[in-house]
Motif scaffolding. Sequence first.
Motif, PDB file in Angstrom:
ATOM      1  N   ASN A  52      -9.568   8.488  -1.863  1.00 29.68           N
ATOM      2  CA  ASN A  52      -9.412   9.682  -2.549  1.00 29.68           C
ATOM      3  C   ASN A  52      -8.917  11.425  -1.522  1.00 29.68           C
ATOM      4  N   ASP A  53      -9.214  11.099  -0.805  1.00 30.36           N
ATOM      5  CA  ASP A  53      -9.290  12.753   0.081  1.00 30.36           C
ATOM      6  C   ASP A  53      -8.586  12.936   1.244  1.00 30.36           C
ATOM      7  N   VAL A  54      -8.775  12.104   2.894  1.00 34.90           N
ATOM      8  CA  VAL A  54      -8.047  12.624   3.668  1.00 34.90           C
ATOM      9  C   VAL A  54      -6.511  11.560   3.475  1.00 34.90           C
ATOM     10  N   GLY A  55      -6.960  10.244   2.539  1.00 33.28           N
ATOM     11  CA  GLY A  55      -5.467   9.189   2.547  1.00 33.28           C
ATOM     12  C   GLY A  55      -4.570  10.436   2.236  1.00 33.28           C
ATOM     13  N   PRO A  56      -4.629  11.466   0.706  1.00 37.98           N
ATOM     14  CA  PRO A  56      -3.464  11.239  -0.170  1.00 37.98           C
ATOM     15  C   PRO A  56      -3.423  12.769   0.682  1.00 37.98           C
ATOM     16  N   ALA A  57      -4.178  13.903   1.725  1.00 36.02           N
ATOM     17  CA  ALA A  57      -3.836  14.738   2.088  1.00 36.02           C
ATOM     18  C   ALA A  57      -2.470  14.573   3.826  1.00 36.02           C
ATOM     19  N   ARG A 101      10.005  17.596   4.261  1.00 35.59           N
ATOM     20  CA  ARG A 101      11.026  18.819   3.607  1.00 35.59           C
ATOM     21  C   ARG A 101      11.631  19.534   4.202  1.00 35.59           C
ATOM     22  N   ILE A 102      11.013  19.709   5.219  1.00 37.81           N
ATOM     23  CA  ILE A 102      11.059  20.893   6.542  1.00 37.81           C
ATOM     24  C   ILE A 102      11.596  20.866   7.436  1.00 37.81           C
ATOM     25  N   THR A 103      11.979  19.183   7.710  1.00 36.30           N
ATOM     26  CA  THR A 103      12.817  18.927   9.035  1.00 36.30           C
ATOM     27  C   THR A 103      13.946  18.007   8.421  1.00 36.30           C
ATOM     28  N   GLY A 104      13.911  18.335   6.765  1.00 42.10           N
ATOM     29  CA  GLY A 104      15.014  16.800   6.461  1.00 42.10           C
ATOM     30  C   GLY A 104      15.167  15.713   6.703  1.00 42.10           C
ATOM     31  N   ARG A 105      14.509  15.230   6.981  1.00 41.03           N
ATOM     32  CA  ARG A 105      14.352  13.807   6.823  1.00 41.03           C
ATOM     33  C   ARG A 105      13.639  12.793   5.708  1.00 41.03           C
ATOM     34  N   SER A 106      14.189  12.038   6.210  1.00 40.20           N
ATOM     35  CA  SER A 106      14.443  10.618   4.944  1.00 40.20           C
ATOM     36  C   SER A 106      13.101  10.531   4.981  1.00 40.20           C
ATOM     37  N   PRO A 107      12.558   9.572   4.057  1.00 37.54           N
ATOM     38  CA  PRO A 107      11.395   8.783   4.036  1.00 37.54           C
ATOM     39  C   PRO A 107      11.600   8.047   4.870  1.00 37.54           C
ATOM     40  N   ALA A 108      10.155   7.237   5.945  1.00 40.32           N
ATOM     41  CA  ALA A 108      10.424   6.268   6.610  1.00 40.32           C
ATOM     42  C   ALA A 108      10.198   4.726   6.092  1.00 40.32           C
ATOM     43  N   LEU A 109      10.221   4.243   4.722  1.00 42.70           N
ATOM     44  CA  LEU A 109       9.614   3.563   3.743  1.00 42.70           C
ATOM     45  C   LEU A 109      11.110   3.642   3.083  1.00 42.70           C
ATOM     46  N   VAL A 110      12.022   2.366   3.278  1.00 37.74           N
ATOM     47  CA  VAL A 110      13.134   1.820   2.317  1.00 37.74           C
ATOM     48  C   VAL A 110      12.604   0.313   1.715  1.00 37.74           C
ATOM     49  N   ARG A 111      12.700   0.815   0.514  1.00 37.42           N
ATOM     50  CA  ARG A 111      12.296  -0.162  -0.088  1.00 37.42           C
ATOM     51  C   ARG A 111      13.212  -1.222  -0.214  1.00 37.42           C
ATOM     52  N   ARG A 112      12.783  -2.717  -0.454  1.00 36.14           N
ATOM     53  CA  ARG A 112      13.034  -4.303  -0.582  1.00 36.14           C
ATOM     54  C   ARG A 112      13.613  -4.533  -1.754  1.00 36.14           C
ATOM     55  N   GLY A 113      14.194  -5.626  -1.698  1.00 35.49           N
ATOM     56  CA  GLY A 113      14.522  -6.016  -2.930  1.00 35.49           C
ATOM     57  C   GLY A 113      13.233  -6.962  -3.337  1.00 35.49           C
ATOM     58  N   GLN A 151       0.836  -0.856   0.044  1.00 34.74           N
ATOM     59  CA  GLN A 151       0.021   0.067   0.009  1.00 34.74           C
ATOM     60  C   GLN A 151       0.728   1.209  -0.406  1.00 34.74           C
ATOM     61  N   LEU A 152       1.423   1.694   0.576  1.00 34.76           N
ATOM     62  CA  LEU A 152       2.855   2.601   1.060  1.00 34.76           C
ATOM     63  C   LEU A 152       3.688   2.683  -0.137  1.00 34.76           C
ATOM     64  N   ILE A 153       3.951   1.518  -1.205  1.00 26.95           N
ATOM     65  CA  ILE A 153       4.880   2.073  -2.458  1.00 26.95           C
ATOM     66  C   ILE A 153       3.541   2.350  -3.552  1.00 26.95           C
ATOM     67  N   ALA A 154       2.097   2.158  -3.331  1.00 26.64           N
ATOM     68  CA  ALA A 154       1.117   2.132  -4.612  1.00 26.64           C
ATOM     69  C   ALA A 154       0.861   3.897  -4.416  1.00 26.64           C
ATOM     70  N   GLN A 155       0.688   3.755  -2.851  1.00 29.62           N
ATOM     71  CA  GLN A 155       0.222   5.404  -2.608  1.00 29.62           C
ATOM     72  C   GLN A 155       0.286   5.874  -1.141  1.00 29.62           C
ATOM     73  N   GLY A 156       1.651   5.658  -1.117  1.00 26.66           N
ATOM     74  CA  GLY A 156       1.644   6.667   0.210  1.00 26.66           C
ATOM     75  C   GLY A 156       1.142   6.631   1.465  1.00 26.66           C
ATOM     76  N   PHE A 157       0.029   5.659   1.509  1.00 26.67           N
ATOM     77  CA  PHE A 157      -0.432   5.412   2.698  1.00 26.67           C
ATOM     78  C   PHE A 157      -0.933   4.471   2.920  1.00 26.67           C
ATOM     79  N   THR A 158      -0.945   4.184   4.768  1.00 25.34           N
ATOM     80  CA  THR A 158      -1.954   2.963   4.867  1.00 25.34           C
ATOM     81  C   THR A 158      -3.211   2.420   5.143  1.00 25.34           C
TER      82      THR A 158
END
Length: 258
Positions: A231-236, A246-258, A178-185
Amino acid sequence: MTKPETDRRFANTLARGLSLLRAFRASDDGLTHSELAERTGLPNSTVSRLTFTLSELGFLSHAGRMNRYRLGPAALALGNVAAASVSFVEVGHQILQDLADQTGTLVSLAVRDGEKVMLAKTWRPVGAASIWLEPGHRIPVFGSSSGRAIVAALDDTRFQAMNPSDALCNFRSHGYDQLIAQGFTIAPPETRYSTTVNAVAVPFHAQEFGEPVAFSCGALPEALTDDRMCNDVGPALRDSVRELERITGRSPALVRRG
């Protein structure tokens, strides 16, 4: 992960004392010995010894009114120090409050707490009159969107240390997809721990904790339908967390697995 009591390095008395402090919730008007025993599963005699010690050290206060204990000044000071050290919470305050107001949902920060996740901070929509979940409330990892977001972004070593069941492994795997496909669970309906709350979640890399936490938006099912989550809350929510990264300079939490 909770250390087994058979581990010689594990201080059982300290763990029991801390379990008393963790039993308190923001809405409590103090807790009696019996209530502390019920919430912690400890015998009344043990609770009595621990409350005396914690009161002497300032972590609990006992004014004598109805024999109720409350968190004391030492606990308050420790909490303020902890809050000040987690910079992303203060930096993201306005982003998350705006998200709560925009979506009409309770925005929560959840952290892993053994086999559960605990709400560490919440942002309520302005003018919301109903009683919502509060900081200190614990929900299962399995069956919650926040739990799914955290374990999906958790590294394999930490995840395996949880001794996961096959069901939890599948729950995590589908959350990763789900995180790979849409960015939220979103927890699937058949596994949701509660029928009275729907929620969508996004992981965030909390370097202060060394593992991901989760931001979520939750509300009653009639107000937060599956369609609205997708369609609304998840994307927001996803976009708000990306802005916080972006403003904290953090890397994304999700690390893609092979």
